[in-house]
Design an enzyme around this catalytic site. Structure first.
Site, PDB file in Angstrom:
ATOM      1  N   CYS A 132       0.726  -1.125   0.125  1.00  0.00           N
ATOM      2  CA  CYS A 132      -0.080   0.124  -0.132  1.00  0.00           C
ATOM      3  C   CYS A 132       0.990   1.465  -0.136  1.00  0.00           C
ATOM      4  O   CYS A 132       1.572   1.435  -0.867  1.00  0.00           O
ATOM      5  CB  CYS A 132      -0.934   0.027   1.161  1.00  0.00           C
ATOM      6  SG  CYS A 132      -2.313   1.096   0.837  1.00  0.00           S
TER       7      CYS A 132
ATOM      8  N   HIS B 268      -3.153  -4.450  -0.222  1.00  0.00           N
ATOM      9  CA  HIS B 268      -3.126  -4.919   1.125  1.00  0.00           C
ATOM     10  C   HIS B 268      -3.086  -6.538   1.406  1.00  0.00           C
ATOM     11  O   HIS B 268      -4.277  -7.122   1.551  1.00  0.00           O
ATOM     12  CB  HIS B 268      -4.341  -4.348   2.339  1.00  0.00           C
ATOM     13  CG  HIS B 268      -4.150  -2.949   2.449  1.00  0.00           C
ATOM     14  ND1 HIS B 268      -3.523  -2.376   3.342  1.00  0.00           N
ATOM     15  CD2 HIS B 268      -4.777  -1.808   1.981  1.00  0.00           C
ATOM     16  CE1 HIS B 268      -3.693  -1.034   3.349  1.00  0.00           C
ATOM     17  NE2 HIS B 268      -4.554  -0.850   2.736  1.00  0.00           N
TER      18      HIS B 268
ATOM     19  N   GLU C  45      -2.572  -8.334   3.504  1.00  0.00           N
ATOM     20  CA  GLU C  45      -2.722  -8.967   4.828  1.00  0.00           C
ATOM     21  C   GLU C  45      -4.530  -8.826   4.917  1.00  0.00           C
ATOM     22  O   GLU C  45      -5.018  -9.498   5.995  1.00  0.00           O
ATOM     23  CB  GLU C  45      -2.486  -8.015   5.991  1.00  0.00           C
ATOM     24  CG  GLU C  45      -2.882  -6.689   6.211  1.00  0.00           C
ATOM     25  CD  GLU C  45      -2.407  -5.716   5.428  1.00  0.00           C
ATOM     26  OE1 GLU C  45      -2.791  -4.413   5.223  1.00  0.00           O
ATOM     27  OE2 GLU C  45      -1.554  -5.886   4.298  1.00  0.00           O
TER      28      GLU C  45
END
Length: 212
Positions: free
Chosen positions: A83, A194, A196
């Protein structure tokens, strides 16, 4: 061994808990690191982050972490920005003026140009799940995509994107127009998404980074 551990750079830009938890899920030994003098002790580094580019660079420079990141990258050990962290890898950004980045990958970061959108109803920021494609962007399979198809969905939240030479682009995404959403230069990787927050696909990317 310490060299197997991953340093998650903590520079007070975003909640790092989800990043830490994602690495734990894939069996990695990860630690939050805010002391630049400790960075060289790790085998891999990830630079996450949300927020504004100039604030992030000020934070990195204030602590000396910017120089530590450059030295780590020069060592040849794997480093990945996600990001805002991906954007920081580039030479500069146009967010709130012209600001210098880490300069690890040639290119710049620009705002989405809504005047060029193929669908005028699209909103900025680009937010939500979107497809990233990798086919035809690299001469050989990139290890960061091991076990993944040529196209897959990741979670995005951003108003700016990178512009760079296609030789560094390993992933692209369509939003109004095609933009670079993943990059690689030697040992340096970047994902605009992202990982995650991208469920199993994102976890696979993190797992592959751990195993580089």
């Amino acid at each position: 061994m310490t060299n197997n551990k991953i340093a998650i750079i903590d520079y007070k830009m975003g909640n790092l808990g989800s990043v830490f938890n994602a690495f734990v899920k894939v069996g990695a030994k990860a630690e939050l690191v805010s002391d630049p003098d400790q960075l060289s002790q790790y085998g891999r580094v990830t630079l996450p982050g949300v927020g504004a580019f100039p604030d992030a660079m000020k934070s990195l420079k204030r602590s000396g972490m910017d120089q530590a990141i450059k030295e780590f990258a020069a060592s040849g050990k794997p480093i990945m920005g996600t990001c805002l962290g991906m954007q920081l890898l580039f030479d500069s950004s146009e967010e709130f003026g012209e600001h210098e980045g880490l300069g690890l990958i040639p290119g710049k970061v620009v705002e989405f140009d809504k005047s060029k959108f193929d669908n005028p109803k699209l909103k900025v920021p680009h937010m939500g799940w979107n497809e990233m494609f990798t086919k035809g962007l690299t001469l050989k399979e990139n290890s960061i995509f091991k076990g993944l198809p040529n196209e897959f969905y990741l979670y995005f939240v951003h108003s700016f994107h990178a512009v760079c030479d296609d030789k560094y682009a390993i992933g692209k995404t369509q939003y109004g127009y095609e933009f670079v959403s993943a990059v690689n230069k030697d040992n340096i990787y970047g994902f605009q998404s992202h990982p995650e927050k991208s469920h199993n696909v994102g976890l696979k990317i993190l797992e592959n980074f751990v195993n580089l």
